[in-house]
Design an enzyme around this catalytic site. Sequence first.
Site, PDB file in Angstrom:
ATOM      1  N   LYS A  14      43.580  29.880  51.665  1.00  0.00           N
ATOM      2  CA  LYS A  14      42.290  28.558  51.919  1.00  0.00           C
ATOM      3  C   LYS A  14      42.496  28.173  50.917  1.00  0.00           C
ATOM      4  O   LYS A  14      43.587  26.390  50.782  1.00  0.00           O
ATOM      5  CB  LYS A  14      40.875  28.799  51.932  1.00  0.00           C
ATOM      6  CG  LYS A  14      40.006  29.951  52.664  1.00  0.00           C
ATOM      7  CD  LYS A  14      38.984  29.800  52.809  1.00  0.00           C
ATOM      8  CE  LYS A  14      38.403  30.591  51.314  1.00  0.00           C
ATOM      9  NZ  LYS A  14      38.722  32.064  51.735  1.00  0.00           N
ATOM     10  N   ARG A  88      29.207  29.612  51.962  1.00  0.00           N
ATOM     11  CA  ARG A  88      29.964  31.155  51.898  1.00  0.00           C
ATOM     12  C   ARG A  88      28.437  31.288  53.069  1.00  0.00           C
ATOM     13  O   ARG A  88      28.840  32.283  52.630  1.00  0.00           O
ATOM     14  CB  ARG A  88      30.403  31.395  50.653  1.00  0.00           C
ATOM     15  CG  ARG A  88      31.179  31.343  50.961  1.00  0.00           C
ATOM     16  CD  ARG A  88      31.840  32.181  49.215  1.00  0.00           C
ATOM     17  NE  ARG A  88      33.306  32.727  49.156  1.00  0.00           N
ATOM     18  CZ  ARG A  88      33.912  32.914  48.239  1.00  0.00           C
ATOM     19  NH1 ARG A  88      34.201  31.624  47.991  1.00  0.00           N
ATOM     20  NH2 ARG A  88      35.311  33.219  48.090  1.00  0.00           N
ATOM     21  N   ARG A 127      48.419  38.665  44.647  1.00  0.00           N
ATOM     22  CA  ARG A 127      48.269  37.535  43.830  1.00  0.00           C
ATOM     23  C   ARG A 127      48.404  37.660  42.744  1.00  0.00           C
ATOM     24  O   ARG A 127      47.705  38.313  42.527  1.00  0.00           O
ATOM     25  CB  ARG A 127      47.101  37.288  44.789  1.00  0.00           C
ATOM     26  CG  ARG A 127      46.487  35.427  44.362  1.00  0.00           C
ATOM     27  CD  ARG A 127      45.402  34.848  45.002  1.00  0.00           C
ATOM     28  NE  ARG A 127      43.999  35.700  45.120  1.00  0.00           N
ATOM     29  CZ  ARG A 127      42.427  35.469  45.198  1.00  0.00           C
ATOM     30  NH1 ARG A 127      43.043  34.312  46.450  1.00  0.00           N
ATOM     31  NH2 ARG A 127      42.117  36.118  45.015  1.00  0.00           N
ATOM     32  N   ARG A 160      44.009  38.149  39.245  1.00  0.00           N
ATOM     33  CA  ARG A 160      42.184  38.352  38.940  1.00  0.00           C
ATOM     34  C   ARG A 160      41.981  40.009  39.306  1.00  0.00           C
ATOM     35  O   ARG A 160      42.012  40.211  39.996  1.00  0.00           O
ATOM     36  CB  ARG A 160      41.771  37.246  40.239  1.00  0.00           C
ATOM     37  CG  ARG A 160      42.194  36.145  40.286  1.00  0.00           C
ATOM     38  CD  ARG A 160      42.013  35.219  41.242  1.00  0.00           C
ATOM     39  NE  ARG A 160      40.319  35.491  42.574  1.00  0.00           N
ATOM     40  CZ  ARG A 160      40.076  34.572  43.272  1.00  0.00           C
ATOM     41  NH1 ARG A 160      40.365  33.751  43.692  1.00  0.00           N
ATOM     42  NH2 ARG A 160      38.722  35.082  43.692  1.00  0.00           N
ATOM     43  N   ARG A 171      34.708  42.438  48.984  1.00  0.00           N
ATOM     44  CA  ARG A 171      34.228  41.343  49.948  1.00  0.00           C
ATOM     45  C   ARG A 171      34.167  40.875  50.793  1.00  0.00           C
ATOM     46  O   ARG A 171      34.236  40.228  51.496  1.00  0.00           O
ATOM     47  CB  ARG A 171      35.574  40.373  48.688  1.00  0.00           C
ATOM     48  CG  ARG A 171      35.037  40.451  47.528  1.00  0.00           C
ATOM     49  CD  ARG A 171      36.332  40.238  46.109  1.00  0.00           C
ATOM     50  NE  ARG A 171      36.723  38.908  46.449  1.00  0.00           N
ATOM     51  CZ  ARG A 171      38.531  38.680  46.211  1.00  0.00           C
ATOM     52  NH1 ARG A 171      39.087  39.227  45.634  1.00  0.00           N
ATOM     53  NH2 ARG A 171      38.666  37.151  46.713  1.00  0.00           N
TER      54      ARG A 171
HETATM   55  P1  ADP Z   1      42.401  32.288  49.529  1.00  0.00           P
HETATM   56  O1  ADP Z   1      42.204  31.257  48.758  1.00  0.00           O
HETATM   57  O2  ADP Z   1      41.670  32.165  51.026  1.00  0.00           O
HETATM   58  O3  ADP Z   1      41.451  33.525  48.823  1.00  0.00           O
HETATM   59  P2  ADP Z   1      44.679  32.395  49.184  1.00  0.00           P
HETATM   60  O4  ADP Z   1      45.269  30.858  49.032  1.00  0.00           O
HETATM   61  O5  ADP Z   1      44.792  32.803  47.080  1.00  0.00           O
HETATM   62  O6  ADP Z   1      43.703  32.686  49.891  1.00  0.00           O
HETATM   63  O7  ADP Z   1      46.128  33.343  48.956  1.00  0.00           O
HETATM   64  C1  ADP Z   1      45.640  34.557  49.366  1.00  0.00           C
HETATM   65  C2  ADP Z   1      46.871  35.239  48.695  1.00  0.00           C
HETATM   66  O8  ADP Z   1      48.320  35.276  49.965  1.00  0.00           O
HETATM   67  C3  ADP Z   1      47.900  34.222  48.035  1.00  0.00           C
HETATM   68  O9  ADP Z   1      49.166  35.783  46.816  1.00  0.00           O
HETATM   69  C4  ADP Z   1      49.058  33.754  48.545  1.00  0.00           C
HETATM   70  O10 ADP Z   1      50.215  33.414  47.851  1.00  0.00           O
HETATM   71  C5  ADP Z   1      49.024  34.515  49.716  1.00  0.00           C
HETATM   72  N1  ADP Z   1      49.161  33.615  50.365  1.00  0.00           N
HETATM   73  C6  ADP Z   1      48.374  32.576  51.063  1.00  0.00           C
HETATM   74  N2  ADP Z   1      49.131  32.364  52.668  1.00  0.00           N
HETATM   75  C7  ADP Z   1      49.592  33.195  53.063  1.00  0.00           C
HETATM   76  C8  ADP Z   1      50.090  33.324  54.196  1.00  0.00           C
HETATM   77  N3  ADP Z   1      50.120  31.787  54.849  1.00  0.00           N
HETATM   78  N4  ADP Z   1      51.776  33.565  54.122  1.00  0.00           N
HETATM   79  C9  ADP Z   1      51.428  34.600  52.578  1.00  0.00           C
HETATM   80  N5  ADP Z   1      51.303  34.757  51.817  1.00  0.00           N
HETATM   81  C10 ADP Z   1      50.278  34.359  51.510  1.00  0.00           C
HETATM   82  P1  AMP Z   2      37.129  32.266  45.257  1.00  0.00           P
HETATM   83  O1  AMP Z   2      37.834  31.987  44.047  1.00  0.00           O
HETATM   84  O2  AMP Z   2      36.785  31.613  46.666  1.00  0.00           O
HETATM   85  O3  AMP Z   2      38.020  34.291  45.839  1.00  0.00           O
HETATM   86  O4  AMP Z   2      35.636  33.127  44.916  1.00  0.00           O
HETATM   87  C1  AMP Z   2      35.776  34.234  43.812  1.00  0.00           C
HETATM   88  C2  AMP Z   2      34.770  34.634  43.908  1.00  0.00           C
HETATM   89  O5  AMP Z   2      33.613  33.687  42.878  1.00  0.00           O
HETATM   90  C3  AMP Z   2      34.173  35.107  45.232  1.00  0.00           C
HETATM   91  O6  AMP Z   2      34.324  36.630  45.657  1.00  0.00           O
HETATM   92  C4  AMP Z   2      32.102  35.035  44.449  1.00  0.00           C
HETATM   93  O7  AMP Z   2      31.693  36.289  43.605  1.00  0.00           O
HETATM   94  C5  AMP Z   2      32.318  33.746  43.548  1.00  0.00           C
HETATM   95  N1  AMP Z   2      32.082  32.439  44.596  1.00  0.00           N
HETATM   96  C6  AMP Z   2      33.170  31.759  45.000  1.00  0.00           C
HETATM   97  N2  AMP Z   2      32.068  30.470  45.665  1.00  0.00           N
HETATM   98  C7  AMP Z   2      31.527  30.591  45.865  1.00  0.00           C
HETATM   99  C8  AMP Z   2      29.984  30.437  47.199  1.00  0.00           C
HETATM  100  N3  AMP Z   2      30.260  28.988  47.724  1.00  0.00           N
HETATM  101  N4  AMP Z   2      29.015  30.752  47.052  1.00  0.00           N
HETATM  102  C9  AMP Z   2      29.090  32.069  46.124  1.00  0.00           C
HETATM  103  N5  AMP Z   2      29.955  32.333  45.404  1.00  0.00           N
HETATM  104  C10 AMP Z   2      30.614  32.729  45.464  1.00  0.00           C
END
Ligand code: ADP
Ligand code: AMP
Length: 213
Positions: A14, A88, A127, A160, A171
């Site tokens: 995302k 969420r 990541r 992270r 998660r």
């Molecule tokens: P989210 O925001 O849904 O938690 P991220 O955008 O942070 O996910 O992506 C999670 C990890 O996967 C990051 O290290 C990112 O660089 C990698 N990633 C995201 N999209 C892709 C893709 N289409 N193919 C391979 N790796 C990806």
């Molecule tokens: P993310 O960066 O989207 O992976 O979010 C990291 C963490 O932040 C999640 O695992 C939750 O603990 C918290 N968080 C982010 N967005 C929300 C939400 N909309 N509602 C509740 N917790 C959230």
Amino acid sequence: MTAIVLLGPPGAGKGTVAEALAGKGYTHVSTGDLLREQIRLETPLGLEAKANMDQGKFVPDKVVVGMIRSLLESADRGQKFLFDGFPRTLVQAEKFDELLLSLEGAIDGVILLECPAEVIVERLSGRRTCGKCGTVYHVKYNPPAMHNICDTEGCELIQRPDDNEETIKKRLEVYAERTAPLISYYKAKNLIHPINASRSIAEVRSAVLEQLG
Ligand code: ADP
Ligand code: AMP
């Protein structure tokens, strides 16, 4: 004001898609990023959030909805938002609808990034993030030019605290239990656009752009 929601499990991409759409006129709102900023600033909200986030649990609805309310209330009428990680839970989705209605805004579409669990685990384990500018990398799929160094800030990348195997598992369980029901919620409103997110970053980006028209 209009909103596009990026829905999907943690690690589906995302944030990456949202970053790749920079310059397309959307304001990217990641509740995860907003919460991590509160942690960095050591605010009372940040301290409360950190305990939940480190265990892979959600931050309480009222905290998150409160953050989104203040953000939207100070937004321009014509602003276009790209929400990443919000809503969420069903409660958040309902409160979001009420809030948008009161501000004469609407959800334009919900893009569902579909990705199997094994892909997610590999993505989240690899990541790496810049603690200064928030840019997201992957050791294999989206590496920085210099090993573990942010391309923009030149500082060392961090992993992270919630990207460890045990917390990732938690998660994914929380997603299945509390977030997946939003798929039916938005399907009933004819807003869902599913996308196969297990493809490359470039392919996912173009598929999302196509949906956005
Ligand atoms: P989210 O925001 O849904 O938690 P991220 O955008 O942070 O996910 O992506 C999670 C990890 O996967 C990051 O290290 C990112 O660089 C990698 N990633 C995201 N999209 C892709 C893709 N289409 N193919 C391979 N790796 C990806
Ligand atoms: P993310 O960066 O989207 O992976 O979010 C990291 C963490 O932040 C999640 O695992 C939750 O603990 C918290 N968080 C982010 N967005 C929300 C939400 N909309 N509602 C509740 N917790 C959230």
